[in-house]
Design an enzyme around this catalytic site. Structure first.
Site, PDB file in Angstrom:
ATOM      1  N   TRP A  67      28.969  47.937  -7.110  1.00  0.00           N
ATOM      2  CA  TRP A  67      29.128  47.921  -8.577  1.00  0.00           C
ATOM      3  C   TRP A  67      29.574  46.554  -9.066  1.00  0.00           C
ATOM      4  O   TRP A  67      29.117  46.081 -10.122  1.00  0.00           O
ATOM      5  CB  TRP A  67      30.073  49.037  -9.027  1.00  0.00           C
ATOM      6  CG  TRP A  67      29.423  50.373  -8.823  1.00  0.00           C
ATOM      7  CD1 TRP A  67      29.760  51.309  -7.895  1.00  0.00           C
ATOM      8  CD2 TRP A  67      28.269  50.885  -9.509  1.00  0.00           C
ATOM      9  NE1 TRP A  67      28.902  52.378  -7.974  1.00  0.00           N
ATOM     10  CE2 TRP A  67      27.977  52.154  -8.950  1.00  0.00           C
ATOM     11  CE3 TRP A  67      27.455  50.417 -10.541  1.00  0.00           C
ATOM     12  CZ2 TRP A  67      26.904  52.947  -9.389  1.00  0.00           C
ATOM     13  CZ3 TRP A  67      26.397  51.198 -10.977  1.00  0.00           C
ATOM     14  CH2 TRP A  67      26.127  52.443 -10.407  1.00  0.00           C
ATOM     15  N   ASP A  87      36.831  47.058 -13.983  1.00  0.00           N
ATOM     16  CA  ASP A  87      36.021  48.272 -13.998  1.00  0.00           C
ATOM     17  C   ASP A  87      36.809  49.349 -13.252  1.00  0.00           C
ATOM     18  O   ASP A  87      36.953  49.292 -12.029  1.00  0.00           O
ATOM     19  CB  ASP A  87      34.683  47.982 -13.299  1.00  0.00           C
ATOM     20  CG  ASP A  87      33.813  49.221 -13.177  1.00  0.00           C
ATOM     21  OD1 ASP A  87      34.256  50.307 -13.580  1.00  0.00           O
ATOM     22  OD2 ASP A  87      32.675  49.084 -12.669  1.00  0.00           O
ATOM     23  N   LYS A 126      33.744  60.709 -13.720  1.00  0.00           N
ATOM     24  CA  LYS A 126      34.380  60.895 -12.406  1.00  0.00           C
ATOM     25  C   LYS A 126      35.714  61.624 -12.572  1.00  0.00           C
ATOM     26  O   LYS A 126      35.856  62.758 -12.141  1.00  0.00           O
ATOM     27  CB  LYS A 126      34.569  59.567 -11.677  1.00  0.00           C
ATOM     28  CG  LYS A 126      33.252  58.994 -11.148  1.00  0.00           C
ATOM     29  CD  LYS A 126      32.891  57.763 -11.884  1.00  0.00           C
ATOM     30  CE  LYS A 126      31.627  57.045 -11.446  1.00  0.00           C
ATOM     31  NZ  LYS A 126      30.706  57.588 -10.537  1.00  0.00           N
TER      32      LYS A 126
END
Ligand code: PMP
Length: 363
Positions: free
Chosen positions: A102, A172, A196
């Site tokens: 990511w 992030d 999530k």
């Protein structure tokens, strides 16, 4: 009672049962409103109240100090990969600490917007570790430093963030947001998609320091401009009403049922330890992907002696109602995502299955 399996999916992921039940109970009509949350205007008083409650709950749970804006945006965390450099570069260059897939994506998208560089990249070790002290080469004049708190695919998680001095830290937090306390004051900006730990896909939470809003260039499209979005309280257009509603239920669950983020973190660590102990004590049968000092409490990743055994593991686990355990193709093997809403009973069942599987298959 509807039958449910243990869902180890990396996201969208398991939700707390009380949240699903409340959403179901009130789906046809919000109490005192008479309209479903699926039908309600984003400019109505009841939705204003949901927005306000959610923001207040985030302030309380995370201890967000004054001087920060909370935004509810769309486009997922992936759009933040672009919006961060669009708004914050201001003609400077930025440093990216790349600890997994990511972070790599964030860097690739930022490259399209301006000058950015990898201050560290763990690719040579297939992203199984974090930078050691002294390995990081940060520029003191960077516009910001970008970091991925938890790499969902590799299962590598920061415990303490790197010190960036006067350079704002942009993080992030997609896959560990609300899983533990966060010293928000140490960050210039935090972003996290909800699917999530914070609910369902559709909303991305952005927490940004006021002074950074001044950097957004004048000509930026309004929908991409943090300053404009903040000025309009995330209501520049129709926000993801249902996703924000589910986030409000999650924050309520964290406050009232769990008792806050310190308690949540303790439980998450306890769950992760159950699996980490099996890896450590398996005599090499299970090989953790991430190094022990940085392995994630959210996504536990490991390999087995062969790909055939890995496939059998996933198949047999599924027959025992332990679902979605196949690892991402870039790492292979197994990944167990054990977010906030995964009950410890589910992790215990997985642990017991792992021990039994090894007994039957180790030579
Ligand atoms: N960052 C991280 C750490 C992620 O885990 C994900 C999604 N799995 C993303 C970014 C991308 O999020 P989205 O799909 O909401 O764009």
């Amino acid at each position: 009672m509807v039958e449910r399996v243990f869902n180890f999916s990396p996201g969208p992921a398991v939700l707390p049962l009380p949240v699903l039940e409340e959403a179901q109970r009130h789906l046809l009509s919000l109490p005192g409103v008479g309209i479903s949350v699926l039908e309600i205007s984003h400019r109505s008083k009841p939705f204003e109240a949901i927005m306000a409650e959610t923001k207040q709950a985030l302030v309380e749970l995370l201890g967000i100090p004054s001087g920060y804006q909370i935004l509810f945006l769309q486009g997922g965390s992936s759009l933040q990969f672009s919006m961060v450099p669009m708004n914050l570069l201001a003609g400077n260059s930025a440093d990216y600490i790349v600890t997994g897939s990511w972070g790599q994506k964030a860097l690739e998208e930022a490259r399209k917007e301006g000058e950015v560089r990898a201050a560290w990249d763990g690719k040579a070790d297939n992203y199984n570790r974090l930078p050691a002290a002294g390995e990081l080469k940060l520029s003191p004049t960077a516009a910001y430093v970008h970091v991925t708190s938890n790499e969902t695919i590799q299962g590598v998680q920061f415990r303490d963030m790197p010190k960036t001095g006067n350079v704002p830290l942009v993080a992030d937090l997609s896959s560990d947001f609300l899983s533990r306390p966060v010293p928000v004051e140490q960050y210039g900006m935090i972003y996290a998609c909800a699917q999530k730990n914070a609910g369902i896909s559709g909303v991305t939470v952005v927490i940004v320091r006021d002074e950074l809003l001044a950097r957004s260039p004048e000509k930026l499209s309004s929908m991409l401009d943090y300053r404009v979005l903040a000025k309009n309280d995330s209501l520049l257009n129709t926000p993801p009403v249902f996703a924000i509603y589910i986030l409000s239920l999650i924050t309520r669950w964290l406050k009232n049922d769990v008792g806050g983020l310190a308690k949540m973190a303790k439980l998450n660590d306890e769950k992760a330890k159950l699996l980490h102990d099996v890896l450590d004590e398996s005599g090499g049968f299970y090989r953790g992907h991430a190094k022990a000092d940085c392995r994630s409490a959210m996504n536990v990743t490991w390999r087995l002696p062969s790909e055939e055994l890995e496939a059998t593991f996933v198949k047999e686990a599924k027959a025992k109602k332990l679902h979605e355990l196949k690892g991402h193709r870039s790492v292979g093997g197994i990944r167990a995502s054990i977010y906030n809403a995964m009950p410890i009973e589910g992790v215990r069942e997985l642990r017991d299955f792992m021990l039994d599987f090894q007994k039957r298959n180790a030579r």
